[in-house]
Write a protein that holds these residues in place. Structure first.
Motif, PDB file in Angstrom:
ATOM      1  N   HIS A  38       1.035  -1.087  -0.350  1.00  0.00           N
ATOM      2  CA  HIS A  38      -0.333   0.491  -0.389  1.00  0.00           C
ATOM      3  C   HIS A  38       0.754   1.162  -0.153  1.00  0.00           C
ATOM      4  N   MET A  39       1.706   1.267   0.624  1.00  0.00           N
ATOM      5  CA  MET A  39       2.892   2.329   0.811  1.00  0.00           C
ATOM      6  C   MET A  39       3.687   2.214  -0.599  1.00  0.00           C
ATOM      7  N   LEU A  40       3.943   1.383  -1.283  1.00  0.00           N
ATOM      8  CA  LEU A  40       4.225   1.413  -2.575  1.00  0.00           C
ATOM      9  C   LEU A  40       3.659   1.613  -3.286  1.00  0.00           C
ATOM     10  N   THR A  41       2.319   1.893  -3.875  1.00  0.00           N
ATOM     11  CA  THR A  41       1.668   2.053  -4.286  1.00  0.00           C
ATOM     12  C   THR A  41       0.915   3.431  -4.435  1.00  0.00           C
ATOM     13  N   GLY A  42       0.185   4.143  -2.772  1.00  0.00           N
ATOM     14  CA  GLY A  42       0.081   5.358  -2.944  1.00  0.00           C
ATOM     15  C   GLY A  42      -1.026   5.310  -2.224  1.00  0.00           C
ATOM     16  N   ARG A  43      -2.067   4.090  -1.680  1.00  0.00           N
ATOM     17  CA  ARG A  43      -2.941   3.189  -0.746  1.00  0.00           C
ATOM     18  C   ARG A  43      -2.639   3.906   0.267  1.00  0.00           C
ATOM     19  N   ALA A  44      -1.799   3.791   0.543  1.00  0.00           N
ATOM     20  CA  ALA A  44      -1.012   4.622   2.467  1.00  0.00           C
ATOM     21  C   ALA A  44       0.095   5.534   1.922  1.00  0.00           C
ATOM     22  N   PRO A  45       0.349   6.426   3.178  1.00  0.00           N
ATOM     23  CA  PRO A  45       1.254   7.192   2.252  1.00  0.00           C
ATOM     24  C   PRO A  45       2.542   7.107   2.526  1.00  0.00           C
ATOM     25  N   LEU A  46       3.766   7.730   1.711  1.00  0.00           N
ATOM     26  CA  LEU A  46       5.201   6.782   2.695  1.00  0.00           C
ATOM     27  C   LEU A  46       6.230   8.046   2.884  1.00  0.00           C
ATOM     28  N   THR A  47       6.226   7.835   4.008  1.00  0.00           N
ATOM     29  CA  THR A  47       6.930   9.157   4.002  1.00  0.00           C
ATOM     30  C   THR A  47       8.628   9.195   3.952  1.00  0.00           C
ATOM     31  N   LEU A  48       9.339   9.822   3.974  1.00  0.00           N
ATOM     32  CA  LEU A  48      10.617   9.484   3.964  1.00  0.00           C
ATOM     33  C   LEU A  48      11.471   8.516   4.592  1.00  0.00           C
ATOM     34  N   THR A  49      10.597   8.922   6.165  1.00  0.00           N
ATOM     35  CA  THR A  49      10.753   7.903   7.645  1.00  0.00           C
ATOM     36  C   THR A  49      11.313   6.394   6.612  1.00  0.00           C
ATOM     37  N   TRP A  50       9.845   5.947   6.364  1.00  0.00           N
ATOM     38  CA  TRP A  50       9.526   4.975   6.010  1.00  0.00           C
ATOM     39  C   TRP A  50      10.993   4.483   4.309  1.00  0.00           C
ATOM     40  N   ALA A  51      10.753   5.450   3.844  1.00  0.00           N
ATOM     41  CA  ALA A  51      11.706   4.977   2.581  1.00  0.00           C
ATOM     42  C   ALA A  51      12.947   5.243   2.653  1.00  0.00           C
ATOM     43  N   GLU A  52      13.538   5.898   4.024  1.00  0.00           N
ATOM     44  CA  GLU A  52      14.952   5.464   4.877  1.00  0.00           C
ATOM     45  C   GLU A  52      15.017   3.975   5.058  1.00  0.00           C
ATOM     46  N   HIS A  53      13.846   3.186   5.694  1.00  0.00           N
ATOM     47  CA  HIS A  53      13.862   2.046   6.722  1.00  0.00           C
ATOM     48  C   HIS A  53      14.092   0.959   4.837  1.00  0.00           C
ATOM     49  N   ILE A  54      12.732   1.620   4.840  1.00  0.00           N
ATOM     50  CA  ILE A  54      12.601   0.571   3.166  1.00  0.00           C
ATOM     51  C   ILE A  54      13.884   0.147   2.115  1.00  0.00           C
ATOM     52  N   LEU A  55      14.310   0.992   2.022  1.00  0.00           N
ATOM     53  CA  LEU A  55      16.025   1.507   1.389  1.00  0.00           C
ATOM     54  C   LEU A  55      17.236   0.997   2.166  1.00  0.00           C
ATOM     55  N   ALA A  56      17.351   1.293   3.479  1.00  0.00           N
ATOM     56  CA  ALA A  56      18.306   0.276   4.297  1.00  0.00           C
ATOM     57  C   ALA A  56      17.778  -0.994   3.669  1.00  0.00           C
ATOM     58  N   ALA A  57      16.805  -1.485   4.017  1.00  0.00           N
ATOM     59  CA  ALA A  57      16.763  -3.145   4.299  1.00  0.00           C
ATOM     60  C   ALA A  57      17.467  -3.757   2.869  1.00  0.00           C
ATOM     61  N   ILE A  58      17.152  -2.468   1.774  1.00  0.00           N
ATOM     62  CA  ILE A  58      18.033  -3.274   0.131  1.00  0.00           C
ATOM     63  C   ILE A  58      19.478  -2.669   0.224  1.00  0.00           C
ATOM     64  N   GLY A  59      19.265  -2.109   1.213  1.00  0.00           N
ATOM     65  CA  GLY A  59      20.917  -1.404   0.995  1.00  0.00           C
ATOM     66  C   GLY A  59      21.772  -0.400   0.295  1.00  0.00           C
ATOM     67  N   MET A  60      20.579   0.662   0.173  1.00  0.00           N
ATOM     68  CA  MET A  60      20.654   1.307  -0.100  1.00  0.00           C
ATOM     69  C   MET A  60      20.245   2.379   0.991  1.00  0.00           C
TER      70      MET A  60
END
Length: 74
Positions: A38-60
């Motif tokens: 839902h965060m990745l498709t716009g059905r839930a907000p994707l905050t900068l903080t969540w984006a940081e966590h998601i990217l950290a999980a994949i080494g970015m």
């Protein structure tokens, strides 16, 4: 395109580039795969903080840049 939509697009592209599944990322972050989707498709907000966590999980990581709009700042 809004900043959030651009961020969402870039995070999705980063995930695809690594070949990591949304399920694996969700498990690592302690959220459901449905909520991550839902965060990745716009059905839930994707905050900068969540984006940081998601990217950290994949080494970015995220770098933020601010640019003047044409005609706004001289």
């Amino acid at each position: 395109m809004t900043a959030e939509a651009s961020l969402r697009e870039q995070v999705r592209a980063a995930i695809a580039a690594t070949g990591t599944s949304q399920a694996a990322i969700a498990r690592q972050l302690g959220v459901t795969q449905k909520h991550l989707s839902h965060m990745l498709t716009g059905r839930a907000p994707l905050t900068l903080t969540w984006a940081e966590h998601i990217l950290a999980a994949i080494g970015m990581h995220i770098e933020v840049a601010v640019y003047a709009q044409e005609g706004q700042i001289s």
